[in-house]
Design a protein around this motif. Structure first.
Motif, PDB file in Angstrom:
ATOM      1  N   VAL A 148       0.828  -1.199   0.000  1.00 42.46           N
ATOM      2  CA  VAL A 148       0.000   0.000   0.000  1.00 42.46           C
ATOM      3  C   VAL A 148       0.865   1.253   0.000  1.00 42.46           C
ATOM      4  CG1 VAL A 148      -1.781   1.284   1.243  1.00 42.46           C
ATOM      5  CG2 VAL A 148      -1.888  -1.199   1.145  1.00 42.46           C
ATOM      6  N   ARG A 149       1.959   1.235   0.735  1.00 41.37           N
ATOM      7  CA  ARG A 149       2.852   2.405   0.740  1.00 41.37           C
ATOM      8  C   ARG A 149       3.419   2.648  -0.656  1.00 41.37           C
ATOM      9  NH1 ARG A 149       3.723   4.375   5.800  1.00 41.37           N
ATOM     10  NH2 ARG A 149       3.297   2.972   7.556  1.00 41.37           N
TER      11      ARG A 149
ATOM     12  N   ALA B  35       1.242   0.545  12.226  1.00 41.09           N
ATOM     13  CA  ALA B  35       1.821   0.902  10.928  1.00 41.09           C
ATOM     14  C   ALA B  35       0.839   0.706   9.786  1.00 41.09           C
ATOM     15  CB  ALA B  35       3.082   0.086  10.670  1.00 41.09           C
ATOM     16  N   GLU B  36       0.010  -0.342   9.848  1.00 39.86           N
ATOM     17  CA  GLU B  36      -0.925  -0.640   8.769  1.00 39.86           C
ATOM     18  C   GLU B  36      -2.265  -1.070   9.333  1.00 39.86           C
ATOM     19  OE1 GLU B  36       0.224  -2.899   5.400  1.00 39.86           O
ATOM     20  OE2 GLU B  36       2.354  -2.448   5.592  1.00 39.86           O
TER      21      GLU B  36
ATOM     22  N   ALA C 274      -5.698  -2.982   7.894  1.00 42.46           N
ATOM     23  CA  ALA C 274      -6.318  -3.670   6.764  1.00 42.46           C
ATOM     24  C   ALA C 274      -7.768  -3.267   6.588  1.00 42.46           C
ATOM     25  CB  ALA C 274      -6.205  -5.184   6.948  1.00 42.46           C
TER      26      ALA C 274
ATOM     27  N   THR D  79     -11.217   4.497   1.784  1.00 46.01           N
ATOM     28  CA  THR D  79     -10.832   3.112   1.502  1.00 46.01           C
ATOM     29  C   THR D  79     -11.990   2.294   0.969  1.00 46.01           C
ATOM     30  OG1 THR D  79     -11.205   2.501   3.832  1.00 46.01           O
ATOM     31  CG2 THR D  79      -8.952   3.101   3.181  1.00 46.01           C
TER      32      THR D  79
ATOM     33  N   SER E 107      -6.218   4.348  -1.357  1.00 41.90           N
ATOM     34  CA  SER E 107      -5.253   4.134  -0.282  1.00 41.90           C
ATOM     35  C   SER E 107      -5.117   5.406   0.548  1.00 41.90           C
ATOM     36  CB  SER E 107      -3.882   3.754  -0.863  1.00 41.90           C
ATOM     37  OG  SER E 107      -3.966   2.577  -1.646  1.00 41.90           O
TER      38      SER E 107
ATOM     39  N   VAL F  77      -2.975   7.382   3.931  1.00 41.02           N
ATOM     40  CA  VAL F  77      -1.916   7.416   4.934  1.00 41.02           C
ATOM     41  C   VAL F  77      -2.164   8.599   5.862  1.00 41.02           C
ATOM     42  CG1 VAL F  77      -0.339   8.739   3.445  1.00 41.02           C
ATOM     43  CG2 VAL F  77       0.571   7.463   5.388  1.00 41.02           C
TER      44      VAL F  77
ATOM     45  N   ASP G 263       8.156   4.365   5.743  1.00 42.60           N
ATOM     46  CA  ASP G 263       7.471   3.776   6.889  1.00 42.60           C
ATOM     47  C   ASP G 263       7.243   4.812   7.984  1.00 42.60           C
ATOM     48  OD1 ASP G 263       6.304   2.005   8.626  1.00 42.60           O
ATOM     49  OD2 ASP G 263       8.204   1.126   9.303  1.00 42.60           O
TER      50      ASP G 263
ATOM     51  N   THR H 194       0.488   5.900   9.648  1.00 40.22           N
ATOM     52  CA  THR H 194      -0.342   4.696   9.515  1.00 40.22           C
ATOM     53  C   THR H 194      -0.963   4.674   8.131  1.00 40.22           C
ATOM     54  OG1 THR H 194      -0.909   4.752  11.883  1.00 40.22           O
ATOM     55  CG2 THR H 194      -2.328   3.440  10.437  1.00 40.22           C
ATOM     56  N   VAL H 195      -0.844   3.537   7.452  1.00 41.27           N
ATOM     57  CA  VAL H 195      -1.498   3.392   6.153  1.00 41.27           C
ATOM     58  C   VAL H 195      -2.747   2.536   6.303  1.00 41.27           C
ATOM     59  CG1 VAL H 195       0.566   3.723   4.756  1.00 41.27           C
ATOM     60  CG2 VAL H 195      -0.058   1.426   5.505  1.00 41.27           C
TER      61      VAL H 195
ATOM     62  N   HIS I 267      -5.426   0.199   4.147  1.00 42.75           N
ATOM     63  CA  HIS I 267      -5.608  -0.528   2.900  1.00 42.75           C
ATOM     64  C   HIS I 267      -6.986  -0.243   2.309  1.00 42.75           C
ATOM     65  CE1 HIS I 267      -2.285  -3.693   3.419  1.00 42.75           C
ATOM     66  NE2 HIS I 267      -2.163  -2.853   4.434  1.00 42.75           N
TER      67      HIS I 267
END
Length: 372
Positions: A3-4, A193-194, A196, A228, A233, A235, A250, A253-254, A256
């Protein structure tokens, strides 16, 4: 990391920055704005489309009017915005001009994104500005918005604009550097960090906004959910990390994408439109709409609430009153009571071929996507 990388490669990006990241004690923070503009200018020079959703009008106008804290009354907010919006766009104009770029100011109200005709007009403006290589700078039109008809924060506005312009990525910049497992001030809080799926989160979002802003973490999660769900996407990062966030590093927060790219009309219907009434469905019609993706026929409607015309958005609710979908209705509210419960075949025989149509066609219907 996929995603990033999608964010780093995005051809069209909407970047939103909050008031607290743009202003200091003496008004606009020119150095911070200058750094953001330089990054966005590099993106534009690489051939990518950039839309900037910028808060800051009220905060920029406060010092000029001798206000030390954000006014709570609507008139005070409107007065500060009317002074500050000119200062804000003037600063952006000068900063982007240093990179040989032109900005176009786009001030939006809820009506501009909830009424179909206004929505199309806004789309034409954005499309032409981007075709001409300009940077649209977007803000809510606080000088005319009321408490009853306003977005309330630019996070949600940015998500809706991202849908409108068919963005590939949405970048939310603020004084919050990421989403955490618990309140950031508590011991043991860890960066997430991610994400979903936003709806699977169980985190503390009680952190309120700053003294000059209106949003908090909850509004950012709502924006992420809206974006989303339409395949965009997202961030969330600290404003000082804007270059790293856009490069796919990095930071922050991303989120998805949880849904596929949908038409502007359906995303408008799902998240921006104001429903004019309700159609109550029987259990069979609910199953047909949700499971078979079928159109809504007169036979499946048991009651009508509201005053609406053909072509306006309505909610589709189950017998218990829960919203299951939204759609563009093909009948006026006044015409529906006499045809409820009847098949289209029966209606054609009784009333003529003009009744050979669905109450809501499946192509103008969208089931409830996520929690809102």
């Amino acid at each position: 990391m996929r995603v990033r990388q999608q964010i780093a490669d995005a051809q069209r990006v909407v970047v939103k920055i909050g008031s607290s990241s743009l202003t200091g004690r003496r008004g606009l923070d020119t150095e911070r704005m200058q750094r953001l503009v330089a990054t966005l200018a590099r993106l534009r020079a690489s051939g990518r489309d950039v839309v900037l959703v910028s808060s800051g009008a009220v905060a920029a106008g406060m010092p000029a009017l001798g206000m030390k804290t954000r006014p709570r009354d609507l008139a005070g907010q409107q007065a500060a915005a009317s002074v500050g919006q000119g200062l804000l766009i003037e600063r952006y104009d000068a900063l982007f001009a240093a990179h040989s770029l032109v900005v176009g100011q786009v001030l939006l109200t809820v009506d501009d994104l909830t009424r179909q005709a206004h929505y199309r007009n806004a789309l034409r403006t954005f499309t032409r500005l981007l075709q001409l290589g300009a940077i649209p700078v977007v803000n809510e039109n606080d000088t005319v918005a009321t408490h009853e008809i306003r977005f309330g924060d630019n996070d949600r506005l940015a998500a809706l604009v991202a849908h409108l312009v068919r963005a590939d990525a949405l970048v939310l910049l603020s004084d919050v550097d990421a989403l955490y497992t618990r309140h950031p001030s508590e011991p043991g809080a860890e960066r997430i960090a991610e994400v979903a799926d936003v709806d699977d989160l169980e985190v503390d979002t009680s952190r309120i906004g700053s003294a000059v802003g209106t949003g908090g973490m909850s509004t950012k999660l709502q924006a992420a959910r809206i974006a989303t769900a339409g395949g965009i996407s997202v961030v969330l990062a600290h404003a000082d990390d804007h270059a790293a966030a856009l490069a796919g590093d990095d930071v922050g927060t991303v989120f998805h994408p949880t849904g596929k790219k949908r038409s502007r009309r359906l995303m408008w219907l799902a998240y921006a439109s104001q429903a004019k009434g309700d159609l109550v469905l029987d259990d069979g019609a609910v199953r047909a709409v949700l499971e078979r993706k079928a159109s809504l026929l007169p036979a499946g409607v048991t009651a009508v609430h509201g005053d609406f015309l053909a072509g306006e958005p309505v909610r589709l609710v189950d017998p218990a009153g829960s919203v299951v979908a939204r759609g563009i209705v093909n009948y006026d509210a006044a015409d529906l009571p006499g045809i409820l419960g009847k098949s289209t075949h029966q209606l054609v025989e009784e009333r003529g071929p003009e009744f050979d149509r669905e109450v809501v066609h499946r192509d103008a219907l969208i089931v409830k996507l996520r929690r809102r």
